[in-house]
Design a protein around this motif. Structure first.
Motif, mmCIF file in Angstrom:
data_model
loop_
_atom_site.group_PDB
_atom_site.id
_atom_site.type_symbol
_atom_site.label_atom_id
_atom_site.label_comp_id
_atom_site.label_asym_id
_atom_site.label_seq_id
_atom_site.Cartn_x
_atom_site.Cartn_y
_atom_site.Cartn_z
ATOM 1 N N VAL B 280 0.867 -1.262 -0.015
ATOM 2 C CA VAL B 280 -0.086 0.086 0.053
ATOM 3 C C VAL B 280 0.807 1.254 0.107
ATOM 4 N N TYR B 281 1.938 1.144 0.647
ATOM 5 C CA TYR B 281 2.654 2.595 0.930
ATOM 6 C C TYR B 281 3.967 2.650 0.255
ATOM 7 N N LEU B 282 4.574 1.459 0.147
ATOM 8 C CA LEU B 282 5.921 1.292 -0.443
ATOM 9 C C LEU B 282 6.078 0.479 -1.424
ATOM 10 N N PRO B 283 5.198 0.589 -2.636
ATOM 11 C CA PRO B 283 5.189 -0.754 -3.470
ATOM 12 C C PRO B 283 6.320 -1.006 -4.034
ATOM 13 N N GLY B 284 7.535 -0.143 -4.102
ATOM 14 C CA GLY B 284 8.837 -0.637 -4.815
ATOM 15 C C GLY B 284 9.630 -1.327 -3.602
ATOM 16 N N GLY B 285 9.038 -1.565 -2.411
ATOM 17 C CA GLY B 285 9.900 -2.320 -1.340
ATOM 18 C C GLY B 285 10.995 -1.265 -0.841
ATOM 19 N N LEU B 286 11.879 -1.937 0.058
ATOM 20 C CA LEU B 286 12.980 -1.327 0.588
ATOM 21 C C LEU B 286 13.952 -0.567 -0.122
ATOM 22 N N ILE B 287 14.544 -1.587 -1.330
ATOM 23 C CA ILE B 287 15.577 -1.171 -2.044
ATOM 24 C C ILE B 287 14.854 -0.330 -3.239
ATOM 25 N N PRO B 289 14.975 3.914 -4.438
ATOM 26 C CA PRO B 289 15.009 5.153 -4.248
ATOM 27 C C PRO B 289 13.947 5.880 -4.732
ATOM 28 N N ALA B 290 13.488 5.609 -5.728
ATOM 29 C CA ALA B 290 12.219 6.341 -6.360
ATOM 30 C C ALA B 290 11.035 6.245 -5.566
ATOM 31 N N GLY B 291 10.851 5.002 -5.048
ATOM 32 C CA GLY B 291 9.776 4.911 -4.261
ATOM 33 C C GLY B 291 9.636 5.650 -2.730
ATOM 34 N N TRP B 292 11.081 5.616 -2.385
ATOM 35 C CA TRP B 292 11.089 6.557 -1.087
ATOM 36 C C TRP B 292 10.794 8.030 -1.046
ATOM 37 N N SER B 293 11.433 8.406 -2.071
ATOM 38 C CA SER B 293 11.380 9.979 -2.476
ATOM 39 C C SER B 293 10.114 10.196 -2.600
ATOM 40 N N SER B 294 9.147 9.276 -3.535
ATOM 41 C CA SER B 294 7.674 9.818 -3.624
ATOM 42 C C SER B 294 7.039 9.541 -2.283
ATOM 43 N N LEU B 295 7.238 8.589 -1.533
ATOM 44 C CA LEU B 295 6.636 8.626 -0.091
ATOM 45 C C LEU B 295 6.925 9.991 0.605
ATOM 46 N N TRP B 296 8.279 10.457 0.477
ATOM 47 C CA TRP B 296 8.444 11.425 1.301
ATOM 48 C C TRP B 296 7.901 12.787 0.900
ATOM 49 N N ARG B 297 7.799 12.774 -0.303
ATOM 50 C CA ARG B 297 7.071 14.155 -1.238
ATOM 51 C C ARG B 297 5.655 13.978 -0.741
ATOM 52 N N GLN B 298 5.087 12.773 -0.652
ATOM 53 C CA GLN B 298 3.513 12.574 -0.347
ATOM 54 C C GLN B 298 3.553 13.056 1.186
ATOM 55 N N ALA B 299 4.379 12.704 1.934
ATOM 56 C CA ALA B 299 4.114 12.938 3.304
ATOM 57 C C ALA B 299 4.285 14.308 3.856
ATOM 58 N N ARG B 300 5.201 15.002 2.973
ATOM 59 C CA ARG B 300 5.453 16.431 3.017
ATOM 60 C C ARG B 300 4.354 17.110 2.372
ATOM 61 N N GLU B 302 1.102 16.176 2.236
ATOM 62 C CA GLU B 302 -0.100 15.876 3.240
ATOM 63 C C GLU B 302 0.277 16.655 4.472
ATOM 64 N N ARG B 303 1.373 16.933 4.857
ATOM 65 C CA ARG B 303 1.512 17.849 5.931
ATOM 66 C C ARG B 303 1.122 19.305 5.789
ATOM 67 N N SER B 304 1.510 19.458 4.479
ATOM 68 C CA SER B 304 1.344 21.119 4.080
ATOM 69 C C SER B 304 -0.028 21.428 3.925
ATOM 70 N N SER B 305 -0.942 20.249 3.634
ATOM 71 C CA SER B 305 -2.269 20.643 3.318
ATOM 72 C C SER B 305 -3.180 20.087 4.328
ATOM 73 N N GLN B 306 -2.614 19.866 5.423
ATOM 74 C CA GLN B 306 -3.290 19.468 6.755
ATOM 75 C C GLN B 306 -4.512 20.258 7.021
#
Lengths: 302, 314, 255
Positions: B280-287, B289-300, B302-306
């Protein structure tokens, strides 16, 4: 008992098993037809129905009908939660449907292990029996046939539920909304159908039917284990593949056929090959006619 | 080694982790080609039984048993793959789940089947006992050493690394992305899919032989649906965008219950949670990089549009 | 070079192609036009092996390809592009062109695994050819970019380059200028003419009549799955049947 009567006895057993399979398979088929995804956590919901029914009888002293209703509602709600956690986020992202299959496997493992921990803390073991006397046990004798009352109850209750579902889907506004979403999601939402609500309802119905199947299955062996869904998960898959994925009539037909195959393969060759037989059917159908007996072939996009 | 030991990672755990890494790679090759199959637990069983019988009954050395197990799994994969790989996504998944169950049931009844076959052909009633049904084979010598596993994982990683840079490897990736376009590029899709399926089966078979000579007991029930899902979890946790992903995924899932002792009774819960959360949240798995950065962007984001309600997408 | 004889295809009850007869001579650019839903893409799919006719024959250099799977068609020398771009989006531009040369490589997997000289030589040759194609379509600067990140027009050009990478004798272009502006369209037309001058045979499906007039030597018109007209661009634009077929279509291009 002569062979004719034996055949009749076997047939009654097969029918009552078949109704449970059909109830269970209906849940798979409903979700598949409306959302186009396979919910592998449906077997965990099946178990949940039995567990909820058992707990209600054990700790609230609920009567059988009340426990049954409770099990259906509880399992239906679990279905909604599942849709919300394991399916909706992926659907919104437009993830491939295999992802939804994986997340539903994850959810199934989660639920089954949760029940296992619950059973260990409540009962100190991973199986538990229904209280005695919930269902009459005196066999009913018709001629020289002896039928356990639970078998008749299963038959009657399941058939009633299937008819009810058929009515709901064919004759009501809600059913029409479901069918229109199944046919085309985009268009339906443009026509003002609340698609998310339809999805929720579909999962509720699928869950309630699965839960009912689970409790009936548990009652017929008067035993509940956290793993009981695993026995039936693949049987249900075989049923819907056989009948045609996403076809509601197909699921019912498939459930009965699988039960009949199973019952008579036991009668013929012994129980150890029962499951192998089912899977060989699954294989053959997938290879020869993947759209199943009542399904339409998937269009090949080019 | 001392540090690892102090956090609960003994040599036995490391061996177990390495077997998981091999299993992770076995499903990686098929996923990389866009085929979702859950047959690898079945092939692991075929490998384990073949390998163990070879070392036990014929006194073959371990490496010969490994090759035997790989060959057996690969040979059985051919007639399975040819018809089954015509199916796609959900249908393929169901068919391969069915295959795994058939393998399990055949192993459970193997002795009985052979006995009745002997009786049918010779008319003699004998009691054939080779794999002992549900009891399984016990008392297998512990032949697998850590260095065997390390060597095999490295060899496999090298082979796959080279494979990715070959025509076959590129064809695999092309089929995953667009099967029809790949066919129009002159790629024989059916052939490539079958080769990869056999390759995955052979890798799983090798893992089976190694693990059989570690656990020292093999039973048909050890290779059922839950093992198939465990293998899937290795790939999902690690990710399948590089071959490092499933190796890391398998090793992490092998190590975690040992490191976090309190987790042991919640191990099943944890596996389920990993599958669910990662898909659901990190479909590319641990290894990845692209997945992590998109997760990070999404988190930011969401925080900014709280506070704002997100528009419902249908 | 390519000859279709009585090719028919129906889906269920729908007759998508009926008795299509068509000849694409060597070294010519042949256009295939027709209103939406006339069966143009079905025809291309049948030629390229993604779909197969119910009856009829598709002869390419005298060999019937009517039942051949797509990779066999490609290796026989027919390449295509798609109406909706179908690049391998996760791969780089260069890798897309390497995939295109799949059928041309001869090195075995084992040579690749052992990193033997033949594999290395071949790999270098494939890359060299990919570079040439990049240059030809002015895509060099994108070589290591993911194909999905390219601007739209460049994706179209990459698709054409990728089709050429398979080393075809016949190129099928399915609406190559869809979504392009007039300048891009005419530049693409130049490419098509240049290919023809080099000896390539081309079958192009198009809506844009300016491209058709720019490049085509002859034109077939398809309507309701049937060829209703055949001739050079001038003849076709004055053919009453064609004008009638396009009437009612909001498409203003045909007349």
């Amino acid at each position: 008992m002569d062979s004719g009567q034996q055949f009749l006895q076997q047939l009654i057993n097969a029918l009552s098993l078949g109704t449970i399979y059909s109830l269970f398979a209906l849940g798979y088929a409903l979700v598949f037809s409306v959302l186009g995804v396979l919910n592998l956590a449906h077997s965990a919901i099946f178990t949940a129905g039995a567990v909820i029914g058992l707990l209600l009888m054990r700790y609230v002293n609920a009567s059988a009908p009340v426990a049954f209703l409770g099990a259906m509602i509880g399992a239906g709600l679990l279905g909604i939660i599942l849709e919300w956690i394991a399916f909706r986020p992926l659907r919104k992202r437009g993830a491939p449907r295999i992802s939804q299959l994986i997340s539903s496997i994850g959810a199934a493992i989660l639920i089954v292990n949760g029940f296992q921990l619950l059973f260990q803390s409540l009962f100190g073991r991973t199986e538990e029996y229904f209280p005695r006397g919930i269902v009459a046990e005196q066999p009913i004798l018709i001629g020289s046939l002896s039928i356990q009352p639970i078998r008749l109850i299963i038959l009657v209750v399941s058939l009633a539920l299937m008819l009810l579902l058929q009515f709901l889907v064919r004759r009501t506004k809600v059913g029409m909304a479901m069918r229109s979403v199944a046919f085309n999601q985009r268009t339906s939402s443009l026509l003002g159908v609340n698609v998310n609500w339809v999805f929720m309802l579909t999962f509720f119905l699928a869950g309630a039917l699965g839960g009912a199947g689970g409790l009936l299955y548990g009652l017929s062996f008067s035993r509940v284990t956290p793993f009981m869904g695993q026995d039936i998960a693949l049987i249900g898959l075989t049923a819907i593949v056989l009948g045609g994925m996403g076809s509601i009539q197909g699921a019912v037909l498939g459930g009965f056929l699988v039960a009949i195959f199973q019952t008579f393969s036991i009668a013929l060759g012994g129980s150890s090959y029962r499951d192998a037989f089912v899977f060989i059917i699954l294989f053959l159908i997938l290879l020869v006619r993947p759209q199943g007996l009542l399904g339409q072939p998937e269009q090949n996009r080019a | 080694m001392n540090f690892l030991g102090s956090i609960g990672i003994s040599e036995a755990v490391i061996q177990f982790m390495l077997v998981n890494a091999i299993l992770g790679l076995s499903i990686y090759v098929t996923l990389y080609t866009g085929m979702f199959t859950l047959a690898n637990a079945g092939f692991m069983a075929i490998g384990a039984y073949t390998g163990v019988l070879l070392t036990q009954q014929l006194d073959w050395p371990l490496w010969a048993g490994v090759i035997g197990g790989m060959v057996a799994a690969g040979v059985i994969a051919v007639p399975i793959g040819l018809p089954v790989l015509r199916l796609r996504d959900i249908y393929l998944a169901i068919a391969t789940i069915g295959f795994g169950e058939v393998v399990r049931i055949v192993l459970l009844n193997f002795d009985q089947i052979v006995s009745s076959l002997i009786e049918l052909t010779t008319g003699e009633r004998t009691r054939f006992a080779l794999v002992n049904g549900a009891r399984g084979i016990r008392g297998i010598p512990k032949l697998t050493e850590t260095w065997h596993l390390v060597f095999f994982v490295l060899l496999l990683a090298y082979v796959l690394y080279r494979l990715h840079r070959s025509r076959l490897g590129r064809a695999m990736a092309a089929i995953r992305q667009d099967e029809l376009a790949a066919a129009n590029m002159g790629i024989d899709v059916v052939y490539v899919k079958n080769v990869v399926f056999v390759l995955g089966a052979m890798i799983a078979g090798a893992a089976g032989v190694f693990s059989g000579h570690l656990t020292r007991i093999i039973t048909p029930d050890a290779y059922g649906f839950s093992q198939a899902v465990d293998i899937l979890a290795f790939a999902v946790l690690g990710g399948t965008s590089t071959l490092v992903g499933p190796i890391v995924g398998g090793m992490v899932l092998g190590a975690l219950p040992e490191v976090l002792r309190f987790m042991q009774q919640y191990r099943g819960l944890f596996n389920g949670l990993v599958l669910l959360l990662f898909i659901v949240y990190l479909p590319g798995g641990l290894i990845n990089p692209a997945g992590w950065s998109s997760l990070w962007r999404q988190a930011r984001r969401e925080r900014s549009s709280q506070g704002e309600t997100l528009p419902e997408a249908s | 070079m390519l000859e279709l004889k009585n090719v028919s295809r129906n889906f269920g009850g729908l007759q998508a192609l009926s008795n299509v007869n068509m000849v694409v001579p060597k070294g010519r650019v042949v256009g295939l036009i027709g209103p939406n839903g006339a069966g143009k893409t079905t025809l291309i799919n049948n030629i390229s092996g993604l779909d197969h006719p119910n009856s009829g024959a598709i002869l390419f250099e005298g060999v019937d390809l009517c039942k051949a799977p797509p990779h066999v068609v490609t290796r026989a020398g027919i390449a295509r592009t798609y109406q909706n771009i179908r690049l391998f989006g996760e791969m780089t531009v260069l890798e897309n062109l390497l995939i295109g040369q799949h059928g041309r490589g001869r090195a075995t997997v084992f040579e690749a695994l052992a990193y033997l000289p033949r594999y290395r030589r071949e790999e270098a040759a494939l890359r060299e050819r990919a570079r040439t194609l990049l240059e030809r379509f002015q895509l060099e600067r994108f070589a290591h970019m993911r194909a999905s990140a390219l601007p739209y027009g460049d994706q179209r050009r990459l698709e054409m380059a990728r089709a050429l990478a398979t080393g075809p004798k016949l190129l099928l272009l399915d609406e190559p200028t869809a979504g392009m502006n007039p300048a891009e369209t005419s530049a693409l037309g130049e490419q098509v003419l240049r290919l023809r001058d080099e000896g390539m045979t081309i079958l192009v499906i198009e809506h844009d009549m300016s491209l058709i007039r720019q490049v085509c030597d002859e034109i077939y018109v398809l309507n309701f799955g049937q060829i209703i007209a055949h001739g050079d661009p001038d003849e076709i634009s004055h053919n009453p049947l064609v004008i009638e077929a396009y009437l009612g279509e909001e498409d203003d291009g045909a007349a």
